[in-house]
Write an enzyme that holds these catalytic residues in place. Structure first.
Site, PDB file in Angstrom:
ATOM      1  CB  CYS A  96      67.608  40.329  76.423  1.00 20.57           C
ATOM      2  SG  CYS A  96      67.263  40.217  78.243  1.00 20.57           S
ATOM      3  CG  HIS A 236      68.014  36.425  75.256  1.00 20.08           C
ATOM      4  ND1 HIS A 236      68.808  36.550  76.017  1.00 20.08           N
ATOM      5  CD2 HIS A 236      66.920  36.793  75.977  1.00 20.08           C
ATOM      6  CE1 HIS A 236      68.625  36.965  77.199  1.00 20.08           C
ATOM      7  NE2 HIS A 236      67.104  36.970  77.303  1.00 20.08           N
ATOM      8  CG  ASN A 266      68.174  36.439  80.921  1.00 20.48           C
ATOM      9  OD1 ASN A 266      68.953  36.879  80.163  1.00 20.48           O
ATOM     10  ND2 ASN A 266      66.796  36.585  80.727  1.00 20.48           N
TER      11      ASN A 266
HETATM   12  O1  UT7 Z   1      65.307  37.841  79.030  1.00 19.59           O
HETATM   13  C1  UT7 Z   1      64.318  38.543  79.058  1.00 19.59           C
HETATM   14  C2  UT7 Z   1      63.042  37.768  78.569  1.00 19.59           C
HETATM   15  N1  UT7 Z   1      62.706  37.142  79.735  1.00 19.59           N
HETATM   16  C3  UT7 Z   1      62.191  36.025  79.561  1.00 19.59           C
HETATM   17  O2  UT7 Z   1      61.925  35.604  78.478  1.00 19.59           O
HETATM   18  C4  UT7 Z   1      61.466  35.192  80.624  1.00 19.59           C
HETATM   19  C5  UT7 Z   1      60.290  34.550  80.407  1.00 19.59           C
HETATM   20  N2  UT7 Z   1      59.439  33.936  81.241  1.00 19.59           N
HETATM   21  C6  UT7 Z   1      60.047  32.675  81.746  1.00 19.59           C
HETATM   22  O3  UT7 Z   1      61.132  32.358  81.662  1.00 19.59           O
HETATM   23  C7  UT7 Z   1      59.011  31.817  82.672  1.00 19.59           C
HETATM   24  O4  UT7 Z   1      57.786  32.599  82.794  1.00 19.59           O
HETATM   25  C8  UT7 Z   1      59.704  31.903  84.023  1.00 19.59           C
HETATM   26  C9  UT7 Z   1      60.647  31.000  84.284  1.00 19.59           C
HETATM   27  C10 UT7 Z   1      59.958  33.396  84.855  1.00 19.59           C
HETATM   28  C11 UT7 Z   1      58.468  31.325  85.164  1.00 19.59           C
HETATM   29  O5  UT7 Z   1      57.997  30.087  84.577  1.00 19.59           O
HETATM   30  P1  UT7 Z   1      56.584  29.779  84.406  1.00 19.59           P
HETATM   31  O6  UT7 Z   1      56.304  28.490  84.018  1.00 19.59           O
HETATM   32  O7  UT7 Z   1      56.028  30.972  83.458  1.00 19.59           O
HETATM   33  O8  UT7 Z   1      55.856  30.084  85.857  1.00 19.59           O
HETATM   34  P2  UT7 Z   1      54.690  31.162  86.464  1.00 19.59           P
HETATM   35  O9  UT7 Z   1      55.536  32.339  86.382  1.00 19.59           O
HETATM   36  O10 UT7 Z   1      53.499  31.018  85.772  1.00 19.59           O
HETATM   37  O11 UT7 Z   1      54.644  30.686  87.943  1.00 19.59           O
HETATM   38  C12 UT7 Z   1      54.165  29.411  88.095  1.00 19.59           C
HETATM   39  C13 UT7 Z   1      54.329  29.048  89.496  1.00 19.59           C
HETATM   40  C14 UT7 Z   1      53.784  29.861  90.762  1.00 19.59           C
HETATM   41  O12 UT7 Z   1      53.277  29.695  91.757  1.00 19.59           O
HETATM   42  P3  UT7 Z   1      51.544  29.611  91.761  1.00 19.59           P
HETATM   43  O13 UT7 Z   1      51.165  31.029  91.640  1.00 19.59           O
HETATM   44  O14 UT7 Z   1      50.733  28.719  90.534  1.00 19.59           O
HETATM   45  O15 UT7 Z   1      51.427  28.950  93.228  1.00 19.59           O
HETATM   46  C15 UT7 Z   1      55.016  30.645  90.980  1.00 19.59           C
HETATM   47  O16 UT7 Z   1      54.793  31.306  92.176  1.00 19.59           O
HETATM   48  O17 UT7 Z   1      55.711  28.644  89.995  1.00 19.59           O
HETATM   49  C16 UT7 Z   1      55.954  29.443  91.106  1.00 19.59           C
HETATM   50  N3  UT7 Z   1      57.571  29.763  90.917  1.00 19.59           N
HETATM   51  C17 UT7 Z   1      58.350  29.198  91.740  1.00 19.59           C
HETATM   52  N4  UT7 Z   1      58.364  27.949  92.286  1.00 19.59           N
HETATM   53  C18 UT7 Z   1      59.499  27.659  92.810  1.00 19.59           C
HETATM   54  C19 UT7 Z   1      57.918  30.865  90.425  1.00 19.59           C
HETATM   55  N5  UT7 Z   1      59.268  30.977  90.553  1.00 19.59           N
HETATM   56  C20 UT7 Z   1      59.617  29.783  91.278  1.00 19.59           C
HETATM   57  C21 UT7 Z   1      60.830  29.370  91.814  1.00 19.59           C
HETATM   58  N6  UT7 Z   1      60.605  27.953  92.423  1.00 19.59           N
HETATM   59  N7  UT7 Z   1      61.823  29.837  91.595  1.00 19.59           N
END
Ligand code: UT7
Length: 309
Positions: A96, A236, A266
């Protein structure tokens, strides 16, 4: 692809995607379109906008992690398709941060006098690299390209400072493990997502907010400019919550932070130039404005560029 499309593919919802990421739609290139094809189109429009003949470009830098081929570079494909007879062309693999890295390279080469007119493009066909069975990542990514012509004859305007940093120890937070020389494809490779993007989103999130804010402070300090003087931050577009947290850390009002993540998701190296172009075409940037661009991605690698428009 809309959030409704993803509700049919994986266990997710429009509500989750919207509140956790800010994304509503992403653009997906058709099967035949490559990263190189998108880059050619973006470069063509940038050259037109800069009123720059192709013959004058002496360097082409392509930021991409989704090149058309393993060999040669995507840049050489773009050079041939676009027709840049007097240029040298190479890729930068900085995920990125690919476009910001390209800007930094261009700025240094212009300062040194090695090259005079440089095309910098970020292009990604992330849809070819996305595991559409993994809800943690598949809802995030889209395809795009964006380009800029960098030249050295603008007086006190142009790229004032750039900053780049990486930390390879954090590479397992965001990677595609299979397909390189560490873990080559084997004849019996069965799809399990290991050759597509995998990410530990929450860990990447924390580092992204901290380091993007620091990168902007670094380019401001280098140029002797204050955060309050920035007219527009072009970050970004990875997550609306990251963008909001960044604005808070910098104490910059969200009205001075450009966002288009809702429409594109993204798009990795294409994200910053795509946002910059949209902001510019929307009349949000005036001559003399300070514009701070910042990006963060797999490597982990991050960087910023401060421009006087
Ligand atoms: O471009 C390169 C750099 N990339 C980034 O900067 C991305 C950085 N990270 C993020 O944007 C976020 O961490 C995400 C959007 C990827 C994820 O959001 P989050 O609030 O950090 O969620 P998490 O990974 O902590 O997951 C929370 C819950 C999990 O469920 P459990 O384990 O708590 O039951 C995930 O399985 O949300 C669940 N989850 C989803 N639920 C519904 C993850 N993806 C999804 C989804 N739909 N698409």
């Amino acid at each position: 692809m809309t959030n409704a499309d993803f509700e049919k593919l994986v266990d997710t919802s429009d509500e989750w995607i919207t509140t956790r990421t800010g994304i509503k739609e992403r653009r997906i290139a058709d099967d035949k379109m490559t990263s190189g094809d998108m880059a050619v189109e973006a470069c063509r429009r940038a050259l037109e906008m800069a009123n720059c003949p192709r013959e004058e470009i002496d360097l082409l830098v392509v930021g991409t992690v989704t090149p058309d081929y393993r060999l040669p570079s995507c840049a050489c494909v773009v050079q041939e398709k676009l027709g840049l007879p007097n240029a040298v062309a190479f890729d930068v693999v900085a995920a990125c941060a690919g476009f910001i890295s390209g800007l930094s390279i261009a700025s240094s080469f212009i300062e040194s006098g090695a090259y005079k007119k440089i095309l910098v493009v970020g292009t990604e066909k992330l849809s070819a690299f996305t595991n559409y069975k993994d809800r943690n990542t598949c809802v995030l990514f889209g395809d795009a390209a964006g380009a800029a012509v960098v030249a050295g004859d603008n007086g006190d305007r142009g790229i004032l400072s750039t900053y780049l940093k990486s930390d390879g120890r954090m590479r397992p937070l965001l990677w595609a493990q299979v397909g390189g020389t560490a873990n080559p494809y084997t004849p019996d490779f069965q799809f399990n997502g290991s050759d597509k993007i995998w990410m530990n989103g929450s860990d990447v999130f924390k580092v992204a907010v901290r380091e993007m804010a620091d990168a902007i402070r670094k380019v401001l300090d280098k140029a002797g400019v204050k955060a309050s003087q920035i007219s527009l931050v072009v970050p970004h577009q990875a997550n609306i919550r990251i963008i909001e947290a960044l604005a808070k850390r910098l104490k910059v009002d969200m009205s001075r932070v450009y966002r288009n993540i809702e429409m594109f998701g993204n798009t990795s190296a294409a994200s910053v130039p795509l946002a910059l172009d949209q902001a510019n075409r929307a009349g949000m940037i005036k001559e003399g404005d300070y514009v701070a661009m910042v990006a963060f991605g797999g490597g982990l690698i991050w960087g910023a560029a401060l421009v006087r428009w």
